[in-house]
Write a protein that holds these residues in place. Sequence first.
Motif, PDB file in Angstrom:
ATOM      1  N   LYS A  54       0.806  -1.217   0.000  1.00 19.43           N
ATOM      2  CA  LYS A  54       0.000   0.000   0.000  1.00 19.43           C
ATOM      3  C   LYS A  54       0.847   1.279   0.000  1.00 19.43           C
ATOM      4  O   LYS A  54       0.519   2.242  -0.681  1.00 19.43           O
ATOM      5  CB  LYS A  54      -0.931  -0.014   1.211  1.00 19.43           C
ATOM      6  N   LYS A  55       1.954   1.248   0.734  1.00 17.65           N
ATOM      7  CA  LYS A  55       2.797   2.448   0.834  1.00 17.65           C
ATOM      8  C   LYS A  55       3.824   2.553  -0.290  1.00 17.65           C
ATOM      9  O   LYS A  55       4.570   3.524  -0.358  1.00 17.65           O
ATOM     10  CB  LYS A  55       3.500   2.491   2.186  1.00 17.65           C
ATOM     11  N   GLY A  56       3.916   1.552  -1.165  1.00 21.08           N
ATOM     12  CA  GLY A  56       4.843   1.631  -2.286  1.00 21.08           C
ATOM     13  C   GLY A  56       5.991   0.641  -2.202  1.00 21.08           C
ATOM     14  O   GLY A  56       5.868  -0.425  -1.616  1.00 21.08           O
ATOM     15  N   ASP A  57       7.116   1.025  -2.791  1.00 23.66           N
ATOM     16  CA  ASP A  57       8.307   0.182  -2.901  1.00 23.66           C
ATOM     17  C   ASP A  57       8.987   0.041  -1.546  1.00 23.66           C
ATOM     18  O   ASP A  57       9.780   0.895  -1.138  1.00 23.66           O
ATOM     19  CB  ASP A  57       9.254   0.784  -3.936  1.00 23.66           C
ATOM     20  N   VAL A  58       8.688  -1.027  -0.841  1.00 24.70           N
ATOM     21  CA  VAL A  58       9.201  -1.243   0.514  1.00 24.70           C
ATOM     22  C   VAL A  58      10.725  -1.332   0.509  1.00 24.70           C
ATOM     23  O   VAL A  58      11.405  -0.669   1.307  1.00 24.70           O
ATOM     24  CB  VAL A  58       8.583  -2.516   1.131  1.00 24.70           C
ATOM     25  N   ASP A 132       7.527  -0.478   9.119  1.00 28.06           N
ATOM     26  CA  ASP A 132       6.567   0.616   8.957  1.00 28.06           C
ATOM     27  C   ASP A 132       5.759   0.487   7.673  1.00 28.06           C
ATOM     28  O   ASP A 132       4.549   0.683   7.666  1.00 28.06           O
ATOM     29  CB  ASP A 132       7.285   1.965   8.973  1.00 28.06           C
ATOM     30  N   MET A 133       6.416   0.130   6.596  1.00 29.26           N
ATOM     31  CA  MET A 133       5.744   0.091   5.301  1.00 29.26           C
ATOM     32  C   MET A 133       4.833  -1.123   5.131  1.00 29.26           C
ATOM     33  O   MET A 133       3.949  -1.105   4.289  1.00 29.26           O
ATOM     34  CB  MET A 133       6.763   0.178   4.182  1.00 29.26           C
ATOM     35  N   ALA A 134       5.048  -2.169   5.916  1.00 26.46           N
ATOM     36  CA  ALA A 134       4.241  -3.383   5.757  1.00 26.46           C
ATOM     37  C   ALA A 134       3.374  -3.700   6.976  1.00 26.46           C
ATOM     38  O   ALA A 134       2.656  -4.699   6.969  1.00 26.46           O
ATOM     39  CB  ALA A 134       5.153  -4.564   5.439  1.00 26.46           C
TER      40      ALA A 134
END
Length: 169
Positions: A54-58, A132-134
């Motif tokens: 959802k937040k992009g390229d982890v 944070d991103m996942a």
Amino acid sequence: MSEQTAKLTHLDDTGSANMVDVSEKNVTSRIAVASGSVTMKPETLDLIRSGNAKKGDVIGAARIAGIMAAKKTHELIPLCHPLLLSKISVDITPDDTLPGLRVQATAKVSGQTGVEMEALTACSVACLTIYDMAKAVDRGMVIGDIKLLEKAGGKSGHWTAADGGTGGT
């Protein structure tokens, strides 16, 4: 263990914390390598690999965050010296056996003090960024095994964890 190696370098004779004076040390080429991991559900790893988080390229974001963190280590760790880093690399590799991501950070400098903290900070912040991103899909991820793998340069020479080290020099 000699008295020299047993003494904590950031404490003065009264036990007060102080920044180490490195002004008399020789400028040498120094390198440090640190590693860590983020363990997650296999589905989370698949999502990260696909690039559909959802937040992009982890992985890309974590790599940049680690690089930025290494450059700011002296602002985060109170007694670290500001360094003119010549190289920071953060490599992030999927590992199905975890399952998760393995992170390795390398820091290089020509200077009077080592770059272990910069490598460890880069690795730690990269791992935190992955979390944070996942976290929206996997709050149970585990950040772990952050450690120094290798350091070279300076008076203490070359050290590797593979040679039986358990911490650092």
